[in-house]
Enzyme design. Structure first.
Site, mmCIF file in Angstrom:
data_model
loop_
_atom_site.group_PDB
_atom_site.id
_atom_site.type_symbol
_atom_site.label_atom_id
_atom_site.label_comp_id
_atom_site.label_asym_id
_atom_site.label_seq_id
_atom_site.Cartn_x
_atom_site.Cartn_y
_atom_site.Cartn_z
ATOM 1 N N ASP A 100 0.940 -1.140 0.062
ATOM 2 C CA ASP A 100 0.176 0.060 -0.602
ATOM 3 C C ASP A 100 1.498 1.236 -0.431
ATOM 4 O OD1 ASP A 100 -3.254 1.417 0.268
ATOM 5 O OD2 ASP A 100 -3.175 -0.627 1.478
ATOM 6 N N ASP A 202 -3.162 4.531 -2.484
ATOM 7 C CA ASP A 202 -4.596 4.648 -1.421
ATOM 8 C C ASP A 202 -5.357 5.884 -1.813
ATOM 9 O OD1 ASP A 202 -5.861 4.253 1.567
ATOM 10 O OD2 ASP A 202 -4.920 6.387 1.702
ATOM 11 N N GLU A 262 9.915 0.464 -15.904
ATOM 12 C CA GLU A 262 11.181 0.479 -15.834
ATOM 13 C C GLU A 262 11.375 -0.674 -14.997
ATOM 14 O OE1 GLU A 262 13.642 3.539 -14.206
ATOM 15 O OE2 GLU A 262 12.052 5.065 -14.496
ATOM 16 N N HIS A 332 -10.587 -4.137 4.054
ATOM 17 C CA HIS A 332 -10.361 -3.423 5.829
ATOM 18 C C HIS A 332 -12.231 -2.570 5.485
ATOM 19 C CE1 HIS A 332 -7.813 -1.014 2.923
ATOM 20 N NE2 HIS A 332 -7.738 -0.039 4.364
ATOM 21 N N ASP A 333 -12.107 -1.956 4.887
ATOM 22 C CA ASP A 333 -13.099 -0.524 5.566
ATOM 23 C C ASP A 333 -14.641 -0.607 5.504
ATOM 24 O OD1 ASP A 333 -11.003 1.152 5.376
ATOM 25 O OD2 ASP A 333 -10.524 1.475 3.299
HETATM 26 C C1 NOJ Z 1 -8.672 4.253 2.616
HETATM 27 C C2 NOJ Z 1 -7.782 3.177 3.166
HETATM 28 O O1 NOJ Z 1 -8.190 2.059 3.072
HETATM 29 C C3 NOJ Z 1 -8.361 3.290 4.747
HETATM 30 O O2 NOJ Z 1 -8.272 2.886 5.815
HETATM 31 C C4 NOJ Z 1 -7.839 4.577 4.974
HETATM 32 O O3 NOJ Z 1 -8.180 5.112 6.484
HETATM 33 C C5 NOJ Z 1 -8.553 5.717 4.566
HETATM 34 N N1 NOJ Z 1 -7.851 5.477 3.242
HETATM 35 C C6 NOJ Z 1 -6.444 7.260 4.561
HETATM 36 O O4 NOJ Z 1 -6.090 6.070 4.048
#
Ligand code: NOJ
Length: 538
Positions: A100, A202, A262, A332-333
């Site tokens: 990430d 992200d 690259e 994970h969100d």
């Molecule tokens: C998206 C990520 O998936 C989340 O977990 C995070 O809190 C926010 N971006 C801020 O970076």
């Protein structure tokens, strides 16, 4: 190790949330050595790659999405040497490694921000987004933080506000400054040289803001709130015209792509949160000169009714064109998909048909740890909540902890994840669904998922084919044709809890091995609840 440089096209990426995957050092938090110890399991699923949520040095206010050193591993997870071991073992097993990159903002304790906030003239003064207050002392404009309240935080040293789209402790970089852009590209190069194969980017459309700092307009009355945030969050009340998805970003993404090129075989998948995500996906992934793929929230946001699925595919085709989506049911969100969409459905069959859907589409696929086990959302009591997003919006929105609880490897007290009480509790309802329990039961979902993935990886039409929708004469069924190098594969999916039938042309050659139990007699196709059918079309 596969030599296919386009492995990511149609590839399957297993998302690991490192804090909750496996704790090797017994401190209650997962770590790199723990992940390495479980890579054989991941490889056994038949996936192409792993994506690790952030592992970098961080104060962990947003659990790693707040980086304070872009070139080191947080000691909680291990060391650079541990990471190298993880990469080497992954490659031995044929797994690519994606990490990430959280470059839209840093942690406020990053040395760059500490320097930037000192005064208006230091060498990093322009590395973050600073602005004077309005004459009445209030913030420069109406921009909001996704995590609640104004996106501006007053800093008493500089006597200015700084921008933060997320937590106050996540100041936003000023991408209009070329030094900022170069610093991030250099950091990404560092990881590519270490051996990583790609990046999940992200909030990739948040990099630039409008330097005019214009107010965002409200969502017009009568128009839908399209921003992918909980609807109880006022962030959805605005059209985000000036704070994100700015045109300058496309030029930066081209520079990033030139660097990625690259490193043959490397890839990027961008996370796009936007009022009009498909339009943005088209912009960001078409033409082969910017992102390789963009993550789509389409099956995270709305129930998977047949009409909705047809609409998503139609829009994808019309708007995204030659761009490349990466599909997901969970991450994970968001609330785990078993609970979000499958709560009233068959607990084994629903996750499987939902997975079959995204594995049958044109695009790549992300599979979130525990999805292969059919884990439901964990119940985390308020006193154990960790997520800073969940605490202020509780109880309407309970935050993201319920999908971040530890992976369950066996049915012992801590699910085989740790020898001590973990940072988030193991949900007792998860224990009977643990890896060990399911491995021992030939009928378990894990085996069906594994079979389906291995089978799908052998179907070039599903991995690489063009997609068209097919009306099979029953609106409850999803009909698709995938075509690759002259081979046409018919896909019919029954996402409903009832048996469905359709009449199909003769001359179909049924393809089996996927584990579904639909039947074809003459021209009558019968799909029991939550079953799929695959056949070669002449
Ligand atoms: C998206 C990520 O998936 C989340 O977990 C995070 O809190 C926010 N971006 C801020 O970076």
């Amino acid at each position: 190790m596969t030599t296919n440089l386009n492995w990511w096209k149609g590839g399957i990426i297993y998302q690991i949330y490192p804090r909750s995957f496996m704790d090797a050092n017994g401190d209650g938090v997962g770590d790199l050595a723990g992940i390495t110890s479980k890579l054989d399991y991941v490889a056994s699923l038949g996936v192409d790659a792993i994506w690790l949520s952030p592992i970098f040095t961080s104060p962990m206010k947003d659990f790693g999405y707040d980086v304070s050193d872009y070139r080191d591993i947080d000691p909680m997870f291990g060391s650079l040497a541990d990471f190298k071991t993880l990469i080497d073992r992954s490659h031995e097993l044929g797994l690519k490694v994606m990490i990430d990159q959280v470059i839209s903002h840093s942690a406020d304790v990053h040395p760059w921000f500490e320097e930037s906030r000192q005064d208006k003239t230091n060498p990093k003064a322009d590395w973050y987004v600073w602005a004077d207050p309005k004459p009445d002392g209030s913030p420069p404009n109406n921009w909001l933080s996704i995590f609640g309240g104004s996106a501006w935080k007053w800093d008493s040293r500089r006597l200015q506000y700084y921008l933060h789209n997320f937590l106050e402790s996540q100041p936003d970089f000023n991408f209009h400054n070329p030094d900022v852009r170069q610093a991030h590209l250099d950091n990404m190069r560092f990881w590519l040289e270490l051996g990583v194969d790609g990046f999940r980017l992200d909030t990739v459309n948040f990099y630039f803001h409008s330097e005019g700092l214009e107010d965002n307009p409200p969502v017009p009355v009568g128009e839908p709130k399209t921003m992918g945030a909980p609807h109880d969050n006022p962030y959805t009340y605005q059209r985000h015209v000036y704070d994100l998805s700015r045109p300058e970003n496309l030029e930066f993404l081209k520079d990033m792509r030139a660097m990625m090129d690259e490193f043959p075989g490397s890839t990027t998948v961008g996370e796009i949160g936007d009022d009009f995500p498909l339009k943005r996906m088209a912009e960001y992934t078409s033409g082969g000169d910017k992102l390789h793929m963009a993550y789509t929230f389409d099956f995270l946001n709305k129930p998977h009714t047949p009409d909705y699925i047809r609409d998503v595919l139609k829009n994808m085709q019309e708007i995204v064109g030659d761009g490349w989506p990466c599909w997901a049911l969970s991450n994970h969100d968001v609330v785990r998909s078993r609970t979000r969409w499958g709560a009233d459905e068959d607990p084994e069959a629903y996750p499987l048909i939902a997975l079959a859907l995204i594995l049958s589409l044109r695009g790549s696929v992300c599979l979130y740890q525990g999805e292969e086990l059919g884990l439901p959302e964990a119940d985390v009591p308020f006193e154990r909540i960790q997520d800073p997003y969940g605490i202020p919006l509780w109880p309407v929105f309970k935050g993201r902890d319920g999908c971040r609880t530890p992976m369950v490897w066996d049915n012992s007290e801590q699910g085989g994840f740790s020898t001590v009480e973990p940072w988030l509790p193991v949900d007792a309802h998860h224990l009977p669904l643990s890896v060990a329990e399911q491995e021992a039961n030939p009928e378990a979902l894990l085996h069906k998922v594994r079979q389906l993935i291995h089978w799908r990886q052998q179907q070039p039409a599903l991995v690489n084919g063009e997609l068209s929708q097919l009306d099979v004469g029953n609106a409850q069924l999803i009909g698709l044709v995938r075509e690759y190098q002259g081979t046409r594969l018919l896909v019919v999916l029954n996402m409903t809890s009832d048996t469905q039938q359709a009449t199909v042309n003769s001359g179909l050659v049924e393809v089996d091995g996927h584990g579904f139990t639909s039947t074809l007699e003459g021209q009558t196709l019968t799909l029991p609840a939550y079953q799929a059918f695959y056949a070669r079309l002449s």
